[in-house]
Design an enzyme around this catalytic site. Sequence first.
Site, PDB file in Angstrom:
ATOM      1  N   HIS A   1       1.005   6.307   1.741  1.00 19.35           N
ATOM      2  CA  HIS A   1       1.737   7.286   2.547  1.00 19.35           C
ATOM      3  C   HIS A   1       2.932   7.900   1.830  1.00 19.35           C
ATOM      4  O   HIS A   1       3.516   8.865   2.322  1.00 19.35           O
ATOM      5  CB  HIS A   1       2.069   6.705   3.919  1.00 19.35           C
ATOM      6  CG  HIS A   1       0.800   6.438   4.668  1.00 19.35           C
ATOM      7  ND1 HIS A   1      -0.123   7.431   4.928  1.00 19.35           N
ATOM      8  CD2 HIS A   1       0.253   5.286   5.117  1.00 19.35           C
ATOM      9  CE1 HIS A   1      -1.169   6.905   5.545  1.00 19.35           C
ATOM     10  NE2 HIS A   1      -0.975   5.613   5.670  1.00 19.35           N
TER      11      HIS A   1
ATOM     12  N   ASN B   1       0.860  -1.187   0.000  1.00 19.19           N
ATOM     13  CA  ASN B   1       0.000   0.000   0.000  1.00 19.19           C
ATOM     14  C   ASN B   1       0.900   1.242   0.000  1.00 19.19           C
ATOM     15  O   ASN B   1       1.712   1.432   0.914  1.00 19.19           O
ATOM     16  CB  ASN B   1      -0.896  -0.048   1.247  1.00 19.19           C
ATOM     17  CG  ASN B   1      -1.816   1.152   1.343  1.00 19.19           C
ATOM     18  OD1 ASN B   1      -1.387   2.286   1.150  1.00 19.19           O
ATOM     19  ND2 ASN B   1      -3.070   0.924   1.656  1.00 19.19           N
TER      20      ASN B   1
ATOM     21  N   THR C   1      -8.507   3.700   8.194  1.00 19.89           N
ATOM     22  CA  THR C   1      -9.744   2.913   8.208  1.00 19.89           C
ATOM     23  C   THR C   1      -9.891   2.220   9.567  1.00 19.89           C
ATOM     24  O   THR C   1      -9.111   1.333   9.903  1.00 19.89           O
ATOM     25  CB  THR C   1      -9.715   1.867   7.068  1.00 19.89           C
ATOM     26  OG1 THR C   1      -9.262   2.527   5.892  1.00 19.89           O
ATOM     27  CG2 THR C   1     -11.085   1.292   6.819  1.00 19.89           C
TER      28      THR C   1
ATOM     29  N   HIS D   1      -3.892  -4.371   7.719  1.00 24.52           N
ATOM     30  CA  HIS D   1      -4.045  -3.189   8.573  1.00 24.52           C
ATOM     31  C   HIS D   1      -3.195  -3.300   9.829  1.00 24.52           C
ATOM     32  O   HIS D   1      -3.343  -4.233  10.605  1.00 24.52           O
ATOM     33  CB  HIS D   1      -5.504  -2.910   8.963  1.00 24.52           C
ATOM     34  CG  HIS D   1      -5.728  -1.442   9.148  1.00 24.52           C
ATOM     35  ND1 HIS D   1      -5.297  -0.751  10.243  1.00 24.52           N
ATOM     36  CD2 HIS D   1      -6.264  -0.519   8.318  1.00 24.52           C
ATOM     37  CE1 HIS D   1      -5.590   0.517  10.095  1.00 24.52           C
ATOM     38  NE2 HIS D   1      -6.165   0.701   8.934  1.00 24.52           N
TER      39      HIS D   1
ATOM     40  N   HIS E   1      -5.615   3.658  -1.703  1.00 24.24           N
ATOM     41  CA  HIS E   1      -6.939   4.023  -1.201  1.00 24.24           C
ATOM     42  C   HIS E   1      -7.235   5.436  -1.690  1.00 24.24           C
ATOM     43  O   HIS E   1      -6.571   6.386  -1.270  1.00 24.24           O
ATOM     44  CB  HIS E   1      -6.925   3.961   0.334  1.00 24.24           C
ATOM     45  CG  HIS E   1      -8.258   4.204   0.968  1.00 24.24           C
ATOM     46  ND1 HIS E   1      -8.463   4.057   2.312  1.00 24.24           N
ATOM     47  CD2 HIS E   1      -9.459   4.602   0.458  1.00 24.24           C
ATOM     48  CE1 HIS E   1      -9.729   4.331   2.606  1.00 24.24           C
ATOM     49  NE2 HIS E   1     -10.342   4.676   1.482  1.00 24.24           N
TER      50      HIS E   1
ATOM     51  N   GLU F   1     -11.262  -9.227   2.840  1.00 22.81           N
ATOM     52  CA  GLU F   1     -10.001  -8.880   3.493  1.00 22.81           C
ATOM     53  C   GLU F   1     -10.309  -8.736   4.975  1.00 22.81           C
ATOM     54  O   GLU F   1     -11.193  -7.959   5.356  1.00 22.81           O
ATOM     55  CB  GLU F   1      -9.412  -7.579   2.918  1.00 22.81           C
ATOM     56  CG  GLU F   1      -8.118  -7.209   3.645  1.00 22.81           C
ATOM     57  CD  GLU F   1      -7.297  -6.149   2.934  1.00 22.81           C
ATOM     58  OE1 GLU F   1      -7.344  -6.072   1.692  1.00 22.81           O
ATOM     59  OE2 GLU F   1      -6.601  -5.391   3.650  1.00 22.81           O
TER      60      GLU F   1
ATOM     61  N   ARG G   1      -9.375   8.263  -1.240  1.00 27.64           N
ATOM     62  CA  ARG G   1     -10.353   8.697  -0.243  1.00 27.64           C
ATOM     63  C   ARG G   1     -11.168   9.855  -0.778  1.00 27.64           C
ATOM     64  O   ARG G   1     -10.694  10.621  -1.619  1.00 27.64           O
ATOM     65  CB  ARG G   1      -9.641   9.120   1.047  1.00 27.64           C
ATOM     66  CG  ARG G   1      -8.911   7.999   1.743  1.00 27.64           C
ATOM     67  CD  ARG G   1      -8.378   8.458   3.077  1.00 27.64           C
ATOM     68  NE  ARG G   1      -9.425   8.509   4.066  1.00 27.64           N
ATOM     69  CZ  ARG G   1      -9.589   7.619   5.045  1.00 27.64           C
ATOM     70  NH1 ARG G   1      -8.752   6.625   5.186  1.00 27.64           N
ATOM     71  NH2 ARG G   1     -10.569   7.730   5.902  1.00 27.64           N
TER      72      ARG G   1
ATOM     73  N   GLU H   1      -8.695   0.499  -2.957  1.00 25.98           N
ATOM     74  CA  GLU H   1      -9.576   0.528  -1.781  1.00 25.98           C
ATOM     75  C   GLU H   1     -10.454   1.750  -1.925  1.00 25.98           C
ATOM     76  O   GLU H   1      -9.950   2.850  -2.230  1.00 25.98           O
ATOM     77  CB  GLU H   1      -8.755   0.680  -0.503  1.00 25.98           C
ATOM     78  CG  GLU H   1      -7.898  -0.504  -0.176  1.00 25.98           C
ATOM     79  CD  GLU H   1      -7.003  -0.220   1.029  1.00 25.98           C
ATOM     80  OE1 GLU H   1      -7.092   0.884   1.603  1.00 25.98           O
ATOM     81  OE2 GLU H   1      -6.212  -1.079   1.360  1.00 25.98           O
TER      82      GLU H   1
ATOM     83  N   ARG I   1      -6.866  12.969   0.599  1.00 24.28           N
ATOM     84  CA  ARG I   1      -5.752  13.383   1.481  1.00 24.28           C
ATOM     85  C   ARG I   1      -4.407  12.816   1.044  1.00 24.28           C
ATOM     86  O   ARG I   1      -3.377  13.331   1.407  1.00 24.28           O
ATOM     87  CB  ARG I   1      -6.042  13.022   2.939  1.00 24.28           C
ATOM     88  CG  ARG I   1      -6.102  11.555   3.197  1.00 24.28           C
ATOM     89  CD  ARG I   1      -6.215  11.257   4.668  1.00 24.28           C
ATOM     90  NE  ARG I   1      -7.549  11.497   5.180  1.00 24.28           N
ATOM     91  CZ  ARG I   1      -8.018  10.936   6.300  1.00 24.28           C
ATOM     92  NH1 ARG I   1      -7.228  10.150   7.014  1.00 24.28           N
ATOM     93  NH2 ARG I   1      -9.236  11.162   6.716  1.00 24.28           N
TER      94      ARG I   1
HETATM   95  N1  PXP Z   1      -5.957  -2.994   3.997  1.00 24.63           N
HETATM   96  C1  PXP Z   1      -6.938  -2.048   4.041  1.00 24.63           C
HETATM   97  C2  PXP Z   1      -8.321  -2.436   3.595  1.00 24.63           C
HETATM   98  C3  PXP Z   1      -6.667  -0.723   4.449  1.00 24.63           C
HETATM   99  O1  PXP Z   1      -7.643   0.183   4.490  1.00 24.63           O
HETATM  100  C4  PXP Z   1      -5.322  -0.391   4.774  1.00 24.63           C
HETATM  101  C5  PXP Z   1      -4.991   1.019   5.138  1.00 24.63           C
HETATM  102  O2  PXP Z   1      -5.235   1.859   4.049  1.00 24.63           O
HETATM  103  C6  PXP Z   1      -4.351  -1.395   4.712  1.00 24.63           C
HETATM  104  C7  PXP Z   1      -4.693  -2.691   4.339  1.00 24.63           C
HETATM  105  C8  PXP Z   1      -2.900  -1.123   5.029  1.00 24.63           C
HETATM  106  O3  PXP Z   1      -2.784  -0.768   6.373  1.00 24.63           O
HETATM  107  P1  PXP Z   1      -1.380  -0.267   6.930  1.00 24.63           P
HETATM  108  O4  PXP Z   1      -1.061   1.019   6.234  1.00 24.63           O
HETATM  109  O5  PXP Z   1      -1.634  -0.090   8.394  1.00 24.63           O
HETATM  110  O6  PXP Z   1      -0.379  -1.327   6.640  1.00 24.63           O
END
Ligand code: PXP
Length: 244
Positions: free
Chosen positions: A13, A10, A104, A194, A46, A154, A48, A73, A52
């Site tokens: 960030h 992901n 999330t 997550h 993601h 998921e 949003r 996402e 952001r």
């Molecule tokens: N899976 C989903 C569905 C999420 O919403 C997120 C955060 O955007 C992640 C995985 C990844 O989470 P993390 O950034 O804490 O590894």
Amino acid sequence: MRPVIELGVNIDHVATLRQARGTAYPDPVQAAFCAEEAGADGITIHLREDRRHIQERDLEILSRTVRGWLNLEMAASHEMLTIAERWRPSNCCLVPENRRELTTEGGLDVVGQQVHLRDVCGRLAQAGIAVSLFVDPELAQIDVAQALGVPAIELHTGKFADAPNVQVATDELLRITRAALHAQTLGLRVNAGHGLHYTNVQAIARITPIVELNIGHSIVARALFSGFSAAVRDMKQLITQARQ
Ligand code: PXP
């Protein structure tokens, strides 16, 4: 040999850092390239509602450049559905979205939104997108997900990751394991994610029905320090050279 487990990176960030200054860098498209070069099986972003971090431009480019799977996402909203139908990422993970949340915070209430989700999932499937539903490790949520006909879920690992003590972490791990086995029995593909990081990920990766982990924040945070010394060295060299 245990079954293979895939890594979805992901890259939200990387975009958070870019949006903090409104610059063109760091570019999540470059991060996706590096992630795939390093062995990522797929890329997760993601988009949003408040934009952001990831922008629609990122989705547009990544939908053409990612070689593995691209997992978008998104909230199950009319706006996002239109965007997904426009760019057709290979996968979509439907997540709940709350404007003021830092990330999330919980799973989707699939049980309470069956009618709406049936419509959204149907449209995404028609666009050729593989849908997953981001749910807490609760059997009732998984049963309804299967009834909706989606190929995957998921499992939200946030409660496990944020557990205040070993007892809570152990209980959560058990809930995730039971939920994963249940979903597998129902024929669903089981993903999870997550809050996973370098010291808690292996407990989740050992749960064999789970075939994909989506991990972002900890990878981006670690990348910062893998590269920090070199970045300072490069800058020091540049200003020193300018005086020679
Ligand atoms: N899976 C989903 C569905 C999420 O919403 C997120 C955060 O955007 C992640 C995985 C990844 O989470 P993390 O950034 O804490 O590894």
